[in-house]
Write a protein that holds these residues in place. Sequence first.
Motif, PDB file in Angstrom:
ATOM      1  N   LEU A 240       6.140 -33.068  15.298  1.00  0.00           N
ATOM      2  CA  LEU A 240       6.105 -34.238  14.425  1.00  0.00           C
ATOM      3  C   LEU A 240       7.302 -34.237  13.487  1.00  0.00           C
ATOM      4  O   LEU A 240       7.927 -35.290  13.253  1.00  0.00           O
ATOM      5  N   ALA A 241       7.658 -33.083  12.944  1.00  0.00           N
ATOM      6  CA  ALA A 241       8.828 -32.995  12.060  1.00  0.00           C
ATOM      7  C   ALA A 241      10.100 -33.398  12.784  1.00  0.00           C
ATOM      8  O   ALA A 241      10.979 -34.063  12.208  1.00  0.00           O
ATOM      9  N   GLU A 246      14.419 -37.497  13.467  1.00  0.00           N
ATOM     10  CA  GLU A 246      15.216 -38.343  14.356  1.00  0.00           C
ATOM     11  C   GLU A 246      15.000 -39.832  14.112  1.00  0.00           C
ATOM     12  O   GLU A 246      15.782 -40.662  14.589  1.00  0.00           O
ATOM     13  N   SER A 247      13.983 -40.181  13.362  1.00  0.00           N
ATOM     14  CA  SER A 247      13.680 -41.589  13.126  1.00  0.00           C
ATOM     15  C   SER A 247      14.616 -42.173  12.069  1.00  0.00           C
ATOM     16  O   SER A 247      14.722 -41.633  10.962  1.00  0.00           O
ATOM     17  N   PRO A 248      15.286 -43.291  12.371  1.00  0.00           N
ATOM     18  CA  PRO A 248      16.180 -43.903  11.384  1.00  0.00           C
ATOM     19  C   PRO A 248      15.436 -44.680  10.304  1.00  0.00           C
ATOM     20  O   PRO A 248      16.028 -45.068   9.306  1.00  0.00           O
ATOM     21  N   THR A 249      14.145 -44.903  10.478  1.00  0.00           N
ATOM     22  CA  THR A 249      13.391 -45.720   9.526  1.00  0.00           C
ATOM     23  C   THR A 249      12.311 -44.950   8.781  1.00  0.00           C
ATOM     24  O   THR A 249      11.845 -45.405   7.730  1.00  0.00           O
ATOM     25  N   ALA A 250      11.881 -43.812   9.283  1.00  0.00           N
ATOM     26  CA  ALA A 250      10.805 -43.068   8.622  1.00  0.00           C
ATOM     27  C   ALA A 250      11.247 -42.590   7.249  1.00  0.00           C
ATOM     28  O   ALA A 250      12.325 -42.009   7.098  1.00  0.00           O
ATOM     29  N   ASN A 251      10.420 -42.837   6.258  1.00  0.00           N
ATOM     30  CA  ASN A 251      10.722 -42.382   4.907  1.00  0.00           C
ATOM     31  C   ASN A 251       9.898 -41.154   4.531  1.00  0.00           C
ATOM     32  O   ASN A 251       9.913 -40.716   3.401  1.00  0.00           O
ATOM     33  N   VAL A 252       9.156 -40.621   5.481  1.00  0.00           N
ATOM     34  CA  VAL A 252       8.514 -39.318   5.343  1.00  0.00           C
ATOM     35  C   VAL A 252       9.284 -38.347   6.219  1.00  0.00           C
ATOM     36  O   VAL A 252       9.436 -38.574   7.420  1.00  0.00           O
ATOM     37  N   LYS A 253       9.794 -37.291   5.625  1.00  0.00           N
ATOM     38  CA  LYS A 253      10.599 -36.312   6.362  1.00  0.00           C
ATOM     39  C   LYS A 253      10.044 -34.889   6.254  1.00  0.00           C
ATOM     40  O   LYS A 253      10.254 -34.075   7.141  1.00  0.00           O
ATOM     41  N   GLY A 254       9.366 -34.585   5.167  1.00  0.00           N
ATOM     42  CA  GLY A 254       8.804 -33.255   5.002  1.00  0.00           C
ATOM     43  C   GLY A 254       7.476 -33.120   5.714  1.00  0.00           C
ATOM     44  O   GLY A 254       6.662 -34.046   5.708  1.00  0.00           O
ATOM     45  N   ALA A 402       2.496 -33.752  23.103  1.00  0.00           N
ATOM     46  CA  ALA A 402       1.801 -35.020  23.330  1.00  0.00           C
ATOM     47  C   ALA A 402       1.052 -35.467  22.081  1.00  0.00           C
ATOM     48  O   ALA A 402       1.013 -36.668  21.756  1.00  0.00           O
ATOM     49  N   MET A 403       0.458 -34.536  21.359  1.00  0.00           N
ATOM     50  CA  MET A 403      -0.232 -34.872  20.122  1.00  0.00           C
ATOM     51  C   MET A 403       0.732 -35.470  19.106  1.00  0.00           C
ATOM     52  O   MET A 403       0.462 -36.528  18.513  1.00  0.00           O
ATOM     53  N   ALA A 404       1.848 -34.797  18.895  1.00  0.00           N
ATOM     54  CA  ALA A 404       2.825 -35.269  17.905  1.00  0.00           C
ATOM     55  C   ALA A 404       3.364 -36.645  18.267  1.00  0.00           C
ATOM     56  O   ALA A 404       3.597 -37.484  17.394  1.00  0.00           O
ATOM     57  N   HIS A 405       3.568 -36.885  19.561  1.00  0.00           N
ATOM     58  CA  HIS A 405       4.127 -38.166  19.983  1.00  0.00           C
ATOM     59  C   HIS A 405       3.103 -39.297  19.928  1.00  0.00           C
ATOM     60  O   HIS A 405       3.472 -40.470  20.047  1.00  0.00           O
ATOM     61  N   ALA A 406       1.826 -38.961  19.721  1.00  0.00           N
ATOM     62  CA  ALA A 406       0.802 -39.996  19.579  1.00  0.00           C
ATOM     63  C   ALA A 406       0.707 -40.529  18.156  1.00  0.00           C
ATOM     64  O   ALA A 406       0.068 -41.560  17.920  1.00  0.00           O
ATOM     65  N   VAL A 407       1.339 -39.849  17.204  1.00  0.00           N
ATOM     66  CA  VAL A 407       1.229 -40.236  15.798  1.00  0.00           C
ATOM     67  C   VAL A 407       2.123 -41.441  15.515  1.00  0.00           C
ATOM     68  O   VAL A 407       3.314 -41.439  15.846  1.00  0.00           O
ATOM     69  N   ASP A 408       1.558 -42.457  14.904  1.00  0.00           N
ATOM     70  CA  ASP A 408       2.316 -43.607  14.434  1.00  0.00           C
ATOM     71  C   ASP A 408       3.060 -43.192  13.169  1.00  0.00           C
ATOM     72  O   ASP A 408       2.441 -42.963  12.118  1.00  0.00           O
ATOM     73  N   LEU A 409       4.378 -43.079  13.240  1.00  0.00           N
ATOM     74  CA  LEU A 409       5.152 -42.580  12.099  1.00  0.00           C
ATOM     75  C   LEU A 409       5.006 -43.469  10.878  1.00  0.00           C
ATOM     76  O   LEU A 409       5.012 -42.982   9.741  1.00  0.00           O
ATOM     77  N   GLU A 410       4.864 -44.760  11.088  1.00  0.00           N
ATOM     78  CA  GLU A 410       4.728 -45.680   9.964  1.00  0.00           C
ATOM     79  C   GLU A 410       3.434 -45.415   9.180  1.00  0.00           C
ATOM     80  O   GLU A 410       3.363 -45.664   7.976  1.00  0.00           O
ATOM     81  N   SER A 411       2.422 -44.902   9.862  1.00  0.00           N
ATOM     82  CA  SER A 411       1.142 -44.656   9.180  1.00  0.00           C
ATOM     83  C   SER A 411       1.244 -43.533   8.165  1.00  0.00           C
ATOM     84  O   SER A 411       0.358 -43.388   7.306  1.00  0.00           O
ATOM     85  N   LEU A 412       2.295 -42.724   8.234  1.00  0.00           N
ATOM     86  CA  LEU A 412       2.440 -41.587   7.332  1.00  0.00           C
ATOM     87  C   LEU A 412       3.064 -41.958   5.998  1.00  0.00           C
ATOM     88  O   LEU A 412       3.098 -41.154   5.074  1.00  0.00           O
ATOM     89  N   ASP A 413       3.608 -43.165   5.895  1.00  0.00           N
ATOM     90  CA  ASP A 413       4.294 -43.609   4.680  1.00  0.00           C
ATOM     91  C   ASP A 413       3.496 -44.752   4.076  1.00  0.00           C
ATOM     92  O   ASP A 413       3.686 -45.907   4.393  1.00  0.00           O
TER      93      ASP A 413
END
Length: 417
Positions: A240-241, A246-254, A402-413
């Motif tokens: 997930l980290a 690698e995401s240009p839009t995610a504002n959660v990085k830690g 596969a677990m990490a790739h199922a996470v919607d990155l936007e949901s973390l911010d």
Amino acid sequence: MPRTARPGRRTALAALSSCLAVACASGDLPQGPQGQEPPRSPGATAPAGDGVVTWASSADRVGTAADGRGYRLVVHTSVGGTGLRVRLSNAFGDRPVTFGNVHAGLRRDGAALIPGSNRRLTFGGARSVTVPAGGIVYSDPLPGYVPAASALAVSLYVPRAQGTRTGHWLALQTSYTTDGDHTAEEGAAHWTRRTGSWSYLDAVTVRPRPEAGAVVALGDSITDGWHSTTGLNRRWPDYLARRLRESPTANVKGVANEGLAGNRVLADGPGQSALNRLPRDVLPLPGVRTVFLFQGVNDIKAEPGATAEALIAGYRDLIHRAHASGKCVVAATIAPFKGWREWDPTGEAVRQEVNDFIRTGGEFDAVTDFDRVLRDPLDPERILPAFDGGDHLHPNDKGMRAMAHAVDLESLDCEGG
């Protein structure tokens, strides 16, 4: 994945400065004036607005403390930044522990560090600090830049320590111990003993640029990485980290991994329950916006196992406390475990009822369906053989990815409460 109507805030990330490549290549953590900060009480947080957690592990009892021992602890950063601080824990100690010297540098290989990277950390301007039983302490900030995805080596010398030692036993990372104070040495000559546990160190923070937030993965042995490959950082929070970096839009990085093998939501067992360790392992960590909850299988397969009603009540308690602290809660469904020695139809019925609540109850800020990702379509009560680490409960490296790739990155911010 379905989400509730709790809107999140979104900010665009600026491109990383080209100077980071220089910092990464040199490993330089230059010295400079140190800030002043007194030791902190149990559960204390870093100063308000001071950074974001880049690495963490859950604290527990890991054995007996010893005088005159040195520890070179290797950890993997998730987000880069300046002003590195380490958090040292005596949370489970029954006597004070003294840290005589503490250094932080970048590992080259084995116990050897990149030349010029090892720098002394101070505590309220002093080289040593004594932490009372049950206490924690943050170091002063260290000038210089620490890159993301770096192998950070924190070297501790403990001249005085007796009783119970605090740490994390399932590191899945080789660290090193020695006798005497060799913390300032960048070579590996004196660091000849290997250990698979972390001692005393339970969090590292930095000040990212641009500003970013963090997510805490609160879980059990699956989150802790059991059955992922040792030393390669292939736990699902590690994957997930990588996605967040690698995401240009995610504002959660830690990403802070607060997985603890055998842990339960409701009852103490191997370590304190998730509800009991929440005030120390999760809520005080700097920069945390979201708690990612993936826990419950150990409650279900315990004897006697928790009912769905009890487990759901525990989730609601955790949601309430996290929201009161201004944090969102994203939940993952409980993964299948048929074939594990403690599986039975009664526990499976509880798992299905709890998962239905997670998916449709509308009480979490977002949901990731790990059950759907990991289950075998031909036998949904079992983990897919390609993802099975071999015991029908813990995923292998492919399953973790596969677990990490199922996470919607936007949901973390998002904004909790």
